[in-house]
Design an enzyme around this catalytic site. Structure first.
Site, PDB file in Angstrom:
ATOM      1  N   ASP A  76     -49.367-143.192 -47.016  1.00 46.10           N
ATOM      2  CA  ASP A  76     -49.124-142.105 -46.328  1.00 46.10           C
ATOM      3  C   ASP A  76     -47.633-141.250 -46.549  1.00 46.10           C
ATOM      4  O   ASP A  76     -47.440-140.205 -45.691  1.00 46.10           O
ATOM      5  CB  ASP A  76     -49.063-142.179 -44.621  1.00 46.10           C
ATOM      6  CG  ASP A  76     -47.931-143.039 -44.136  1.00 46.10           C
ATOM      7  OD1 ASP A  76     -47.507-143.925 -44.919  1.00 46.10           O
ATOM      8  OD2 ASP A  76     -47.615-143.400 -43.072  1.00 46.10           O
ATOM      9  N   GLU A  77     -47.199-141.475 -47.735  1.00 46.07           N
ATOM     10  CA  GLU A  77     -46.136-140.725 -47.961  1.00 46.07           C
ATOM     11  C   GLU A  77     -45.745-140.800 -49.703  1.00 46.07           C
ATOM     12  O   GLU A  77     -46.240-141.740 -50.194  1.00 46.07           O
ATOM     13  CB  GLU A  77     -44.608-141.011 -47.244  1.00 46.07           C
ATOM     14  CG  GLU A  77     -44.233-142.783 -47.628  1.00 46.07           C
ATOM     15  CD  GLU A  77     -42.756-142.905 -46.931  1.00 46.07           C
ATOM     16  OE1 GLU A  77     -42.196-141.890 -46.833  1.00 46.07           O
ATOM     17  OE2 GLU A  77     -42.558-144.055 -46.414  1.00 46.07           O
TER      18      GLU A  77
ATOM     19  N   ASP B  25     -44.833-136.672 -45.678  1.00 42.38           N
ATOM     20  CA  ASP B  25     -44.880-137.911 -44.771  1.00 42.38           C
ATOM     21  C   ASP B  25     -46.140-137.705 -43.747  1.00 42.38           C
ATOM     22  O   ASP B  25     -45.869-136.510 -43.114  1.00 42.38           O
ATOM     23  CB  ASP B  25     -43.606-138.124 -44.281  1.00 42.38           C
ATOM     24  CG  ASP B  25     -43.694-139.674 -43.540  1.00 42.38           C
ATOM     25  OD1 ASP B  25     -44.591-140.150 -43.716  1.00 42.38           O
ATOM     26  OD2 ASP B  25     -42.871-139.857 -42.914  1.00 42.38           O
TER      27      ASP B  25
END
Length: 362
Positions: free
Chosen positions: A109-110, A15
């Site tokens: 983003d993860e 993350d």
């Protein structure tokens, strides 16, 4: 560790830390160390992301910009640059691909990575997570947090433990008891509405959840009851699925004070539409069907939908359609407890699986 939980799985959840805001601080040195919000500063603007310096003041994603500015008078607003965020995300995914083909992105983003069958002799998943974080920093000059465990649920919980720029490992021995002291609202898969319902029943923590019989959870929460029973024991059988197909993108919010008028509902729809549209824009998606979800104070729930013969052209059009759908059912004397907007009917060339966005930072 529970006997029915495979012991050999090695799952990593990566993350990025305050991704959009961190990219802006990286590219604009004058913003480093300062409270930054990505989003519009206008009256109806919404915070898309907040730097950690801004979060100290209580600024969070999906918060109205006027509220954020009131909480942090020195807050600096910058416009989003999704083309840049997508490019950075592509760099990060290239790094993931060097370690395993089993990568399940959740957003720009993860992502989850299953490295079970892709470790060198003597190599551990923890070592891989450290190496990935180091390479992300070397390549992008951004930091990432990682969680390592034997299933997806615990890996995601772990990645949030030592943010920012942290690493947490939950071993099979620790897993079943790791969740006991955590508030149920911290559990991935338990949203604000469900957490509130559980808390009203006296279920505050993982220990409280584990104390409930499976029959009780099934009776109160339907099919999800089995999942809640499992995760309270550190069990999660879901596989990392790199090829899963999304069919819709939605956002919803539960309100502490019931919405009583159509005007209040229309105002509440603005950040929902913004959240959905930003996610669509980031993934270059377009859909034809707008669905409005309304849950009343008595927990009765309805949906209304409209399908266009073409893709929805803009966030403003999606918001306008949602407003028209709301006008069909509101105002209602019961008051509105929850509102949600979903866009579906994506082009066959670019299908996606359903993802539900929450209006707070993970």
């Amino acid at each position: 560790m529970p006997a029915d939980q495979p012991a050999h799985r090695k799952i990593i959840h990566i993350d990025m830390d305050a991704f959009y805001a961190s990219v802006e601080q990286r590219d604009h040195p004058e913003l480093r160390g300062k409270p930054v919000a990505v989003g519009g500063a206008a009256l109806r603007g919404v915070v898309a992301a907040a730097s950690y310096e801004a979060r100290v003041f209580g600024v969070r994603s999906a918060m109205p910009s006027v509220t954020a500015a009131r909480l942090c008078p020195d807050l600096i607003f910058v416009r989003h640059r999704f083309d840049v965020y997508r490019a950075v995300s592509a760099q990060i995914r290239d790094i993931f691909a060097d370690y395993t083909p089993l990568v399940e992105p959740l957003s720009l983003d993860e992502a989850y990575l299953d490295v079970t069958d892709h470790l060198w002799p003597g190599q551990t998943a923890t070592q891989v997570a450290r190496e990935i974080r180091a390479r992300i920093h070397e390549t992008t000059r951004l930091t990432a947090s990682a969680g390592v465990s034997y299933n997806k649920f615990l890996a995601k919980l772990a990645s949030d433990q030592n943010k920012p720029d942290g690493l947490c490992v939950i071993t099979p021995e620790r897993g079943p008891d790791f969740v006991l002291a955590l508030p149920v609202g911290k559990f991935h898969g338990i949203g604000p509405a469900t957490a509130g319902k559980m808390q009203a029943m006296g279920i505050q923590t993982g220990a409280d959840l584990r104390a409930q019989p499976l029959e009780f959870l099934r009776a109160r929460f339907g099919k999800s009851g089995q999942y809640y029973w499992n995760i309270s024991r550190g069990i999660d059988h879901r596989q990392v699925r790199p090829d899963r197909v999304r069919k819709s993108v939605g956002a919803e919010n539960t309100y502490f004070t019931d919405l009583m008028t159509l005007a209040e509902a229309n105002d509440a729809l603005v950040p929902l539409a913004d959240k959905v549209w930003r996610h669509l824009d980031a993934r270059e998606l377009c859909g034809r069907t707008v669905t409005l979800k309304v849950k009343f104070a008595d927990f009765h729930q309805i949906t209304r939908a409209r399908t266009l013969p073409r893709p929805v052209a803009s966030q403003a059009e999606m918001l306008a359609i949602a407003g028209e759908l709301a006008a069909m059912v509101l105002p209602d004397a019961r008051g509105v407890r929850l509102l949600g907007i979903t866009l579906s009917g994506f082009d066959h060339e670019n299908p996606v699986e359903h993802v539900q966005l929450r209006l707070f930072d993970e």
